[in-house]
Design a protein around this motif. Structure first.
Motif, short mmCIF file in Angstrom:
data_model
loop_
_atom_site.label_atom_id
_atom_site.label_comp_id
_atom_site.label_asym_id
_atom_site.label_seq_id
_atom_site.Cartn_x
_atom_site.Cartn_y
_atom_site.Cartn_z
N MET A 3 0.72 -1.04 -0.20
CA MET A 3 -0.30 -0.03 0.04
C MET A 3 0.85 0.90 0.04
N ILE A 4 0.20 2.16 -0.83
CA ILE A 4 1.64 3.57 -0.64
C ILE A 4 0.05 4.50 -0.01
N GLU A 5 0.68 6.17 0.24
CA GLU A 5 -0.04 6.41 1.33
C GLU A 5 -0.67 7.23 -0.44
N LEU A 6 -2.38 8.20 0.19
CA LEU A 6 -2.39 9.15 -0.95
C LEU A 6 -1.74 9.97 -1.20
N ALA A 7 -0.52 10.92 -0.84
CA ALA A 7 0.02 11.89 -0.87
C ALA A 7 1.36 11.37 -1.69
N GLU A 8 1.44 9.85 -1.56
CA GLU A 8 2.78 9.81 -2.51
C GLU A 8 2.55 8.47 -3.79
N MET A 9 1.03 8.94 -3.86
CA MET A 9 -0.09 8.44 -5.45
C MET A 9 0.06 9.77 -6.53
N ILE A 10 -0.46 10.56 -5.05
CA ILE A 10 -1.01 11.73 -6.02
C ILE A 10 0.72 12.19 -7.19
N ALA A 11 1.51 12.59 -5.87
CA ALA A 11 3.08 13.12 -6.11
C ALA A 11 3.01 12.40 -7.67
N GLN A 12 3.32 10.95 -7.36
CA GLN A 12 3.95 9.73 -8.41
C GLN A 12 2.85 10.80 -9.89
N LEU A 13 1.98 10.64 -9.76
CA LEU A 13 1.28 10.86 -11.01
C LEU A 13 1.47 12.85 -11.54
N ARG A 14 1.79 13.48 -10.72
CA ARG A 14 2.77 14.74 -11.01
C ARG A 14 3.22 14.51 -11.47
N THR A 15 4.43 13.37 -10.94
CA THR A 15 6.09 13.36 -11.36
C THR A 15 5.77 12.92 -13.62
N GLU A 16 4.64 11.54 -13.27
CA GLU A 16 4.58 11.17 -14.71
C GLU A 16 3.71 12.65 -15.21
N LEU A 17 2.81 13.28 -15.51
CA LEU A 17 2.29 14.19 -15.86
C LEU A 17 3.49 15.33 -16.21
N SER A 18 4.52 15.66 -14.97
CA SER A 18 5.72 16.88 -15.74
C SER A 18 6.58 15.90 -16.83
N ALA A 19 6.59 14.86 -16.96
CA ALA A 19 6.86 14.04 -18.15
C ALA A 19 6.83 13.92 -19.50
N ALA A 20 5.09 14.45 -19.38
CA ALA A 20 4.57 13.99 -20.52
C ALA A 20 4.80 15.67 -20.87
N MET A 21 4.68 16.61 -19.91
CA MET A 21 5.33 18.11 -20.12
C MET A 21 6.82 18.44 -21.52
N SER A 22 7.75 17.33 -20.72
CA SER A 22 8.59 18.01 -21.23
C SER A 22 8.90 17.27 -22.92
N ALA A 23 7.87 15.51 -22.99
CA ALA A 23 8.15 15.41 -24.19
C ALA A 23 7.22 15.79 -24.82
N ALA A 24 6.29 16.93 -25.24
CA ALA A 24 6.01 18.08 -25.77
C ALA A 24 6.85 18.76 -25.76
N ARG A 25 7.70 19.18 -25.32
CA ARG A 25 8.64 20.24 -25.44
C ARG A 25 8.10 20.91 -27.35
N ASP A 26 8.40 19.80 -27.78
CA ASP A 26 9.29 19.89 -28.95
C ASP A 26 8.17 19.60 -30.22
N GLU A 27 7.06 18.91 -29.92
CA GLU A 27 6.65 18.68 -30.43
C GLU A 27 5.62 19.26 -31.64
N GLU A 28 4.86 19.15 -33.07
CA GLU A 28 4.05 19.79 -32.73
C GLU A 28 2.60 19.50 -33.23
N LEU A 29 2.12 18.11 -32.72
CA LEU A 29 1.13 17.98 -31.89
C LEU A 29 0.68 17.89 -30.62
N ARG A 30 0.07 18.80 -29.48
CA ARG A 30 0.56 18.76 -28.18
C ARG A 30 -1.40 18.09 -27.66
N PHE A 31 -1.62 18.33 -26.72
CA PHE A 31 -3.16 17.65 -26.40
C PHE A 31 -3.04 18.91 -24.61
N GLU A 32 -3.54 19.93 -24.56
CA GLU A 32 -4.03 20.81 -23.87
C GLU A 32 -4.74 19.75 -22.34
#
Length: 99
Positions: A1-30
């Motif tokens: 089991m993980i704490e709820l705060a840790e799960m949200i922190a992991q989600l934030r990390t994944e979304l940040s990685a997706a934002m980094s991947a979008a920097r030079d992409e022609e097609l991006r999603f809001e």
């Protein structure tokens, strides 16, 4: 089991990685509202501070033990960039089981 705060922190990390991947992409999603559903155990500790903790449980681990009870919660998160009302732009390869 993980704490709820840790799960949200992991989600934030994944979304940040997706934002980094979008920097030079022609097609991006809001990135709009993020709905997160989890089953969790509420546990009250017996210490003097009487802290309540929220533990996210894995699928198939539903139940209750001792002084804990399993609940289901849906969180709707509205991602925003720091110091801005702008919605982040995301991209990147789809992950397994991603919709």
């Amino acid at each position: 089991m993980i704490e709820l705060a840790e799960m949200i922190a992991q989600l934030r990390t994944e979304l940040s990685a997706a934002m980094s991947a979008a920097r030079d992409e022609e097609l991006r999603f809001e990135l709009g509202a993020v709905e997160l559903e989890a089953e969790f155990v509420v546990e009250r500790s017996g210490t003097a501070e009487g802290r309540v903790r929220f533990w996210v449980v894995e699928a198939g681990a539903v139940g209750h033990t001792g002084n804990s009870t399993t609940h289901r919660v849906t969180l709707t998160l509205e991602p925003r960039l720091r110091d801005s009302e702008a919605r982040p732009q995301v991209s990147g390869d789809a992950a397994e089981r991603e919709r």
